[in-house]
Design an enzyme around this catalytic site. Structure first.
Site, PDB file in Angstrom:
ATOM      1  N   GLY A 175       4.747  -4.012  14.351  1.00 26.74           N
ATOM      2  CA  GLY A 175       4.449  -5.440  14.230  1.00 26.74           C
ATOM      3  C   GLY A 175       5.033  -6.037  12.965  1.00 26.74           C
ATOM      4  O   GLY A 175       5.517  -7.182  12.958  1.00 26.74           O
ATOM      5  N   ASP A 176       5.014  -5.272  11.888  1.00 20.23           N
ATOM      6  CA  ASP A 176       5.591  -5.756  10.622  1.00 20.23           C
ATOM      7  C   ASP A 176       7.110  -5.884  10.734  1.00 20.23           C
ATOM      8  O   ASP A 176       7.708  -6.827  10.200  1.00 20.23           O
ATOM      9  CB  ASP A 176       5.224  -4.809   9.478  1.00 20.23           C
ATOM     10  CG  ASP A 176       3.728  -4.770   9.224  1.00 20.23           C
ATOM     11  OD1 ASP A 176       3.072  -5.799   9.455  1.00 20.23           O
ATOM     12  OD2 ASP A 176       3.232  -3.723   8.791  1.00 20.23           O
ATOM     13  N   ASN A 190       0.833  -1.202   0.000  1.00 20.39           N
ATOM     14  CA  ASN A 190       0.000   0.000   0.000  1.00 20.39           C
ATOM     15  C   ASN A 190       0.862   1.244   0.000  1.00 20.39           C
ATOM     16  O   ASN A 190       2.044   1.196   0.365  1.00 20.39           O
ATOM     17  CB  ASN A 190      -0.870   0.078   1.267  1.00 20.39           C
ATOM     18  CG  ASN A 190      -1.856  -1.054   1.388  1.00 20.39           C
ATOM     19  OD1 ASN A 190      -2.409  -1.522   0.398  1.00 20.39           O
ATOM     20  ND2 ASN A 190      -2.075  -1.496   2.613  1.00 20.39           N
ATOM     21  N   GLU A 194      -3.828  -9.466   4.465  1.00 15.35           N
ATOM     22  CA  GLU A 194      -4.347  -8.317   3.716  1.00 15.35           C
ATOM     23  C   GLU A 194      -4.540  -8.642   2.244  1.00 15.35           C
ATOM     24  O   GLU A 194      -4.802  -7.749   1.443  1.00 15.35           O
ATOM     25  CB  GLU A 194      -3.410  -7.118   3.870  1.00 15.35           C
ATOM     26  CG  GLU A 194      -3.519  -6.449   5.227  1.00 15.35           C
ATOM     27  CD  GLU A 194      -2.696  -5.178   5.338  1.00 15.35           C
ATOM     28  OE1 GLU A 194      -3.007  -4.367   6.233  1.00 15.35           O
ATOM     29  OE2 GLU A 194      -1.742  -4.986   4.558  1.00 15.35           O
ATOM     30  N   THR A 236       2.573 -11.467  20.403  1.00 15.99           N
ATOM     31  CA  THR A 236       3.156 -10.157  20.682  1.00 15.99           C
ATOM     32  C   THR A 236       2.194  -9.351  21.544  1.00 15.99           C
ATOM     33  O   THR A 236       0.980  -9.395  21.346  1.00 15.99           O
ATOM     34  CB  THR A 236       3.470  -9.405  19.385  1.00 15.99           C
ATOM     35  OG1 THR A 236       2.247  -9.202  18.648  1.00 15.99           O
ATOM     36  CG2 THR A 236       4.435 -10.197  18.510  1.00 15.99           C
TER      37      THR A 236
END
EC number: 2.7.1.15
Length: 296
Positions: free
Chosen positions: A242-243, A11, A139, A211
């Site tokens: 997080g990524d 994105n 996603e 996490t």
């Protein structure tokens, strides 16, 4: 370091920093605005590449300026674009992000990410066979994710699935992934459970890694629950933390680190990432992470 293939979303993030989030019908003045390439798949690919991984991404973009910008960004970050498909008649994915009070709210418009179907992935099966680990998120269409997981399972390729945005997953899919990394809220949706974290971790030793933001990360090593605390930093932007964790975890695993060491490596990387604005600009290099680990 081994080969990491990411199958996932890309994105363009459009980020507004504000003192307070607007209520329904309210207009507020923002403090800052910037655009940055994002999407969970793209973020995780860039994170792994910055940490020294040999990374390719299977993704779908539109024929538009956003797509061109994301391709250029992948190339600048040494992520191979050979497995990317551009599709006519659809826009590249975008995300609208509001930063406020050291946290974020995100609206994702999937665009071309929705078109990443099984047939598109099948073109690249020969490349998937060369992977040491395949990194996935949610996603892109779930059917595509399930196809990749089953293909990798049948061919004994490790799979790291970051189940976000969270949906309930079948027992078969959970069994077939090598590593599953929900956060402290997502695991309840993924497993359709209200079990406490220590209880659910014990059922999936060395697979389920939960996490918990500033509380760090927990997993079960087959004998006990292991806890890796977060690092203390000055938080500026949590977007992409997080990524970063998932990309770093994949990188650590392909370096043949133990699971504990891989998780610690990923926790440090994600902690460093929140000290800068933007998902990808804040992602650390391998040198930065190793320096922190050596000095702790």
């Amino acid at each position: 370091m081994g080969n990491i293939i990411v199958v996932g979303s890309a994105n363009l993030d459009m980020v507004c920093a504000v003192d307070k989030r607007p209520k329904s019908g309210e207009t507020v003045l923002g403090n800052d605005f910037f655009t940055s390439p994002g999407g969970k798949g793209a973020n995780q690919a860039v994170a792994a590449s910055k940490l020294g991984g040999n990374v390719s991404i299977v993704a779908c973009l539109g024929y538009d300026a956003f797509g061109d910008q994301m391709l250029e960004n992948f190339e600048n970050n040494n992520v191979s674009t050979n497995l990317i498909t551009k599709k006519e008649g659809v826009s590249s994915g975008v995300a609208s992000i509001v930063l406020s009070d050291n946290d974020n709210s995100i609206i994702v418009v999937q665009g071309a990410n929705e078109k990443l179907d099984v047939d598109m992935v099948k073109q690249f099966e020969d490349e998937l066979l060369k992977a040491d680990i395949v990194l996935l998120q949610l996603e892109v269409p779930l059917k595509t994710v399930e196809y990749v997981i089953n293909f990798c399972y049948e061919n004994k390729i490790k799979v790291l699935l970051n189940p976000a945005p969270a949906v309930e997953l079948s027992c078969e899919i959970i069994d077939r992934v090598s590593y599953l990394t929900p956060n402290e809220h997502e695991y309840k949706i993924v497993f359709n459970t209200q079990e406490e974290i220590p209880s659910i971790l014990a059922k999936y030793p060395n697979k389920l890694i939960i996490t918990e933001g500033s509380n760090g990360v927990r997993f079960h090593d087959g004998e006990q629950v292991r806890h890796v605390p977060s690092i203390k930093v000055d938080v500026k932007d949590t977007t992409g933390a997080g990524d970063t964790f998932n990309g770093a975890l994949a990188a650590g695993i392909t370096e043949c680190k133990s699971l504990f060491d891989s998780v610690e490596y990923a926790v440090v990387a994600s902690g460093i990432s929140v000290t800068k604005l933007g998902a990808q600009p804040g992602m650390p290099t391998q040198v930065e992470v190793l320096k922190y680990l050596q000095n702790k």
